[in-house]
Enzyme design. Structure first.
Site, PDB file in Angstrom:
ATOM      1  N   LYS A 244      45.793  56.013 -23.372  1.00  0.00           N
ATOM      2  CA  LYS A 244      46.951  55.777 -24.382  1.00  0.00           C
ATOM      3  C   LYS A 244      46.163  56.196 -25.918  1.00  0.00           C
ATOM      4  O   LYS A 244      46.868  56.700 -26.639  1.00  0.00           O
ATOM      5  CB  LYS A 244      47.280  54.441 -24.348  1.00  0.00           C
ATOM      6  CG  LYS A 244      48.344  54.002 -25.496  1.00  0.00           C
ATOM      7  CD  LYS A 244      49.142  52.806 -24.905  1.00  0.00           C
ATOM      8  CE  LYS A 244      48.316  51.728 -24.565  1.00  0.00           C
ATOM      9  NZ  LYS A 244      46.968  51.272 -25.566  1.00  0.00           N
TER      10      LYS A 244
ATOM     11  N   THR B  72      43.642  57.683 -26.476  1.00  0.00           N
ATOM     12  CA  THR B  72      43.061  59.161 -26.618  1.00  0.00           C
ATOM     13  C   THR B  72      44.311  60.028 -26.854  1.00  0.00           C
ATOM     14  O   THR B  72      44.105  60.942 -27.873  1.00  0.00           O
ATOM     15  CB  THR B  72      42.521  59.622 -25.268  1.00  0.00           C
ATOM     16  OG1 THR B  72      41.355  58.690 -24.932  1.00  0.00           O
ATOM     17  CG2 THR B  72      42.210  60.970 -25.290  1.00  0.00           C
TER      18      THR B  72
ATOM     19  N   ARG C 290      44.268  49.885 -33.178  1.00  0.00           N
ATOM     20  CA  ARG C 290      43.654  48.387 -33.266  1.00  0.00           C
ATOM     21  C   ARG C 290      42.050  48.679 -33.359  1.00  0.00           C
ATOM     22  O   ARG C 290      41.635  49.585 -32.852  1.00  0.00           O
ATOM     23  CB  ARG C 290      44.144  47.703 -32.128  1.00  0.00           C
ATOM     24  CG  ARG C 290      45.550  47.314 -31.993  1.00  0.00           C
ATOM     25  CD  ARG C 290      46.166  46.659 -30.912  1.00  0.00           C
ATOM     26  NE  ARG C 290      45.700  47.607 -29.708  1.00  0.00           N
ATOM     27  CZ  ARG C 290      45.828  47.194 -28.384  1.00  0.00           C
ATOM     28  NH1 ARG C 290      45.979  45.748 -27.982  1.00  0.00           N
ATOM     29  NH2 ARG C 290      45.395  47.810 -27.274  1.00  0.00           N
TER      30      ARG C 290
ATOM     31  N   LYS D 242      36.884  46.738 -19.646  1.00  0.00           N
ATOM     32  CA  LYS D 242      37.786  47.436 -20.397  1.00  0.00           C
ATOM     33  C   LYS D 242      37.120  48.659 -20.960  1.00  0.00           C
ATOM     34  O   LYS D 242      37.752  50.000 -21.245  1.00  0.00           O
ATOM     35  CB  LYS D 242      38.571  46.866 -21.311  1.00  0.00           C
ATOM     36  CG  LYS D 242      39.803  47.549 -22.194  1.00  0.00           C
ATOM     37  CD  LYS D 242      40.676  46.757 -22.810  1.00  0.00           C
ATOM     38  CE  LYS D 242      41.746  47.399 -23.476  1.00  0.00           C
ATOM     39  NZ  LYS D 242      41.025  47.810 -24.730  1.00  0.00           N
TER      40      LYS D 242
ATOM     41  N   ALA E 220      47.469  43.041 -25.741  1.00  0.00           N
ATOM     42  CA  ALA E 220      49.039  42.920 -25.674  1.00  0.00           C
ATOM     43  C   ALA E 220      49.281  42.192 -24.436  1.00  0.00           C
ATOM     44  O   ALA E 220      50.336  41.774 -24.206  1.00  0.00           O
ATOM     45  CB  ALA E 220      49.345  44.486 -25.332  1.00  0.00           C
TER      46      ALA E 220
ATOM     47  N   PHE F  47      48.516  48.024 -23.829  1.00  0.00           N
ATOM     48  CA  PHE F  47      48.589  48.431 -22.445  1.00  0.00           C
ATOM     49  C   PHE F  47      49.959  49.133 -22.241  1.00  0.00           C
ATOM     50  O   PHE F  47      50.352  49.968 -22.867  1.00  0.00           O
ATOM     51  CB  PHE F  47      48.589  46.999 -21.778  1.00  0.00           C
ATOM     52  CG  PHE F  47      47.319  46.143 -21.661  1.00  0.00           C
ATOM     53  CD1 PHE F  47      46.221  46.771 -21.140  1.00  0.00           C
ATOM     54  CD2 PHE F  47      47.149  45.016 -22.370  1.00  0.00           C
ATOM     55  CE1 PHE F  47      44.852  46.153 -21.241  1.00  0.00           C
ATOM     56  CE2 PHE F  47      45.794  44.491 -22.399  1.00  0.00           C
ATOM     57  CZ  PHE F  47      44.823  45.212 -21.727  1.00  0.00           C
TER      58      PHE F  47
ATOM     59  N   PHE G   2      44.063  65.673 -16.817  1.00  0.00           N
ATOM     60  CA  PHE G   2      42.614  65.514 -16.308  1.00  0.00           C
ATOM     61  C   PHE G   2      42.425  67.091 -15.498  1.00  0.00           C
ATOM     62  O   PHE G   2      43.199  67.612 -15.104  1.00  0.00           O
ATOM     63  CB  PHE G   2      42.631  64.361 -15.112  1.00  0.00           C
ATOM     64  CG  PHE G   2      42.617  63.158 -15.809  1.00  0.00           C
ATOM     65  CD1 PHE G   2      41.293  62.180 -15.565  1.00  0.00           C
ATOM     66  CD2 PHE G   2      43.586  62.507 -16.586  1.00  0.00           C
ATOM     67  CE1 PHE G   2      41.286  61.286 -16.145  1.00  0.00           C
ATOM     68  CE2 PHE G   2      43.426  61.322 -17.240  1.00  0.00           C
ATOM     69  CZ  PHE G   2      42.070  60.605 -16.844  1.00  0.00           C
TER      70      PHE G   2
ATOM     71  N   TRP H  22      42.146  65.609 -24.763  1.00  0.00           N
ATOM     72  CA  TRP H  22      40.901  65.233 -24.284  1.00  0.00           C
ATOM     73  C   TRP H  22      39.763  66.317 -24.109  1.00  0.00           C
ATOM     74  O   TRP H  22      38.668  66.353 -24.654  1.00  0.00           O
ATOM     75  CB  TRP H  22      40.826  64.601 -22.995  1.00  0.00           C
ATOM     76  CG  TRP H  22      39.593  63.851 -22.533  1.00  0.00           C
ATOM     77  CD1 TRP H  22      39.069  62.475 -22.662  1.00  0.00           C
ATOM     78  CD2 TRP H  22      38.465  64.629 -21.756  1.00  0.00           C
ATOM     79  NE1 TRP H  22      37.828  62.600 -22.294  1.00  0.00           N
ATOM     80  CE2 TRP H  22      37.392  63.698 -21.560  1.00  0.00           C
ATOM     81  CE3 TRP H  22      38.389  66.006 -21.099  1.00  0.00           C
ATOM     82  CZ2 TRP H  22      36.295  64.077 -20.768  1.00  0.00           C
ATOM     83  CZ3 TRP H  22      37.436  66.075 -20.542  1.00  0.00           C
ATOM     84  CH2 TRP H  22      36.386  64.978 -20.030  1.00  0.00           C
TER      85      TRP H  22
END
Length: 558
Positions: free
Chosen positions: A73, A75, A96, A107, A275, A303, A383, A411
């Site tokens: 998210k 990224t 954040r 995480k 979150a 999240f 990916f 990415w």
């Protein structure tokens, strides 16, 4: 093909002096308070000076429920910001700050990944500009002043059995969840039960992220309920007279932090409530300031959309008068397969049927977001092992839901890979399609608000709460807090309170363990199931792999 790690890519970044990044937004150098050469705080005087500017377009990035397969998210948030700049839009990112505890746990960091990152990556994931330390210190000051007041005669007649102000530390430490304090005799005060939450769950964090300015910050801090008397009347932070000193500690922390992406585009990184146990959004100050100085502001909610986006809409937007012009919902082929029952070790093999099976989770999030009246664009975060057939299966499914899915390769390629997504998002945001509205009104009773979230967002059949919890909610309504929104503390991994139930489950209930009144922040926290406000470290924490190399550089952050 061997790919570089996130930290290797970040370390090789061609960063510009932070004054040049500020120039892109028209921020004069004298209004940047530098922390080294590559990060700075923006002065309150500058923030005040732009308040009459017209707002830009607000884009919210959210995601499906997290899986071990990865969603990306942050990224995607960064990649979309770079993509918008690449197609000629004046855009900036608002995300954040990272919490130390999860960085050393499971995480990881919160600066994006691959060629869609915000830098300096190491600083952002460690001490940064000291905001979290300031929040921890302000919270701890209040804890000390409450105990000190009781020690010196307890003039406010605080019932020491009903001190509700817990302590905080910015580290995952399960041993501190429940403690006994003030042992050791008369000189140390009155023995009492207490406990620690992680700093990102502190009401001080929530207030910092929702306050409009320092005056608003001090008023909100003063309104926090810290204890109750024997007659059950509340004792406020202002009764302890701590709010002034707390504001002094938080003075610099209130100012947004300006940094840059790998492509030297501006980003605000400010605030960091989780979150799953808090409201999950970066600060109102950062977002509203960004809207005054950029054409497009790309921000994220923590999240999955059932937590972060729901709280962004029902808490942050309600409190700050914001309305998203477009919502980007991040999904991956890998996560769809995992929701479809494929084990993590088998995700590399093509499995179109599993993708189709797992899309139910994505579909529910699309429908939920649309219920707020906002247009939804799905970003398929690419990916390297994704096949064309699997990607097409997701696109076909999303089209059938009345939305559009766009493959984004940020990415791997940075803005070049996110340009298609950026063009479509800009088009939707500028179309005026959004007709945003929270899913419950202020005047709805508190328990009914909880039921609305549980039934409309989680698709639960019922909310399970004993009479003690229902009575507490009624007492708060009678005390004048009935118009507050709800902040659900629930597992991020599922629509249910059971983290193992993936997909789009039905036939479940939402059990409430406790409720907490955050009177200063302005919401009621509802703790569901087994969710913890102080996480623990995993069996093999990331900290075991973090170290300095022979060149004095940090290794192991991700």
């Amino acid at each position: 093909m061997a790919y570089k790690s996130d930290i290797e890519i970040a370390r090789a970044a061609n960063k510009k002096p932070i004054q040049e990044v500020g120039d892109k937004l028209g921020i004069p150098g004298e209004h940047l308070l530098p922390y080294g050469h590559d990060k700075a705080k923006v002065s309150q005087a500058y923030i005040d000076s732009v308040q009459k500017n017209k707002n830009g377009k607000l884009i919210l990035v959210t995601a499906i429920n997290p899986t071990p397969a990865g969603e990306g998210k942050t990224t995607t948030t960064v990649g979309l910001g770079d993509g918008l700049n690449a197609i000629g839009k004046k855009a900036m990112v608002c995300i954040r700050e990272a919490s130390l505890g999860p960085n050393f746990g499971m995480k990881g960091g919160a600066a994006g990944g691959g060629y869609a990152q915000v830098v300096p990556m190491e600083d952002m994931n460690l001490h940064f500009t000291g905001d979290f330390h300031a929040i921890t210190s302000a919270h701890s000051l209040l804890s000390a002043m409450i105990d000190n007041h009781i020690y010196w005669g307890n003039e406010l007649d605080i019932d020491i059995r009903r001190v509700v102000w817990r302590r905080v530390v910015d580290m995952n430490d399960r041993a501190l969840r429940q403690i006994t304090a003030s042992l050791g005799g008369v000189a140390n005060g009155f023995p009492n039960e207490s406990g620690f939450d992680i700093t990102v769950a502190s009401e001080v964090m929530a207030i910092l992220c929702l306050a409009k300015n320092l005056k608003d910050l001090e008023e909100r801090l003063g309104a926090m309920i810290v204890a109750y008397r024997r007659d059950r009347s509340p004792v406020f932070c202002r009764d302890i007279e701590a709010q002034g000193a707390m504001t002094v500690l938080l003075k610099d922390a209130m100012q947004p932090n300006l940094v840059q992406t790998l492509e030297n585009n501006p980003a605000f990184v400010h605030g960091g409530p989780f979150a799953n146990i808090a409201h999950g959004c970066n600060s109102v100050t950062a977002t509203t300031t960004a809207l005054k100085i950029a054409e497009f502001v790309v921000t994220e909610a923590g999240f999955g959309a059932d937590l972060g986006a729901e709280k962004f809409m029902n808490i942050k937007c309600r409190k700050a008068g914001l309305a998203p012009d477009c919502v980007v919902l991040v999904a991956t082929v890998r996560a769809m397969k995992m929701n479809g029952g494929v084990a993590k070790g088998d995700l590399g093999a093509e499995n179109v049927d599993a993708v189709k099976e797992g899309c139910a989770n994505l579909g529910r999030h699309i429908a939920n977001l649309k219920s707020f009246g906002v247009p939804v664009v799905v970003a398929i975060n690419h990916f390297v092992n994704d096949t064309d057939a699997e990607v097409q299966a997701v696109k076909d499914y999303v089209k059938a839901q009345g939305s559009e899915a766009i493959l984004s390769r940020h990415w791997e390629l940075g803005s070049e890979g996110s340009a298609d997504l950026a063009r479509r998002v800009a088009e939707v945001a500028e179309s005026g399609e959004s007709n945003f509205k929270p899913i419950y009104p202020d005047e709805m009773p508190l328990f009914q608000k909880i039921e609305t979230i549980a039934k409309n967002i989680y698709h639960a059949d019922a909310v399970v709460a004993d009479s003690k919890i229902r009575d507490q909610l009624k007492q708060w309504e009678e005390a004048g807090y009935g118009n507050l929104p709800i902040c659900m503390a629930k597992t991020q991994y599922s629509f249910t309170t059971d983290p193992s139930r993936r997909g789009a489950p039905t036939g479940h209930s939402v059990p409430i363990r406790e409720v907490r009144l955050s009177a200063g922040a302005g919401f009621v926290v509802v703790v569901c199931g087994e969710i913890m406000t102080m996480p623990g470290l995993p069996r093999t924490p990331a900290a075991q792999s973090i170290r300095l190399n022979d060149g004095g550089e940090i290794e192991g952050l991700f």
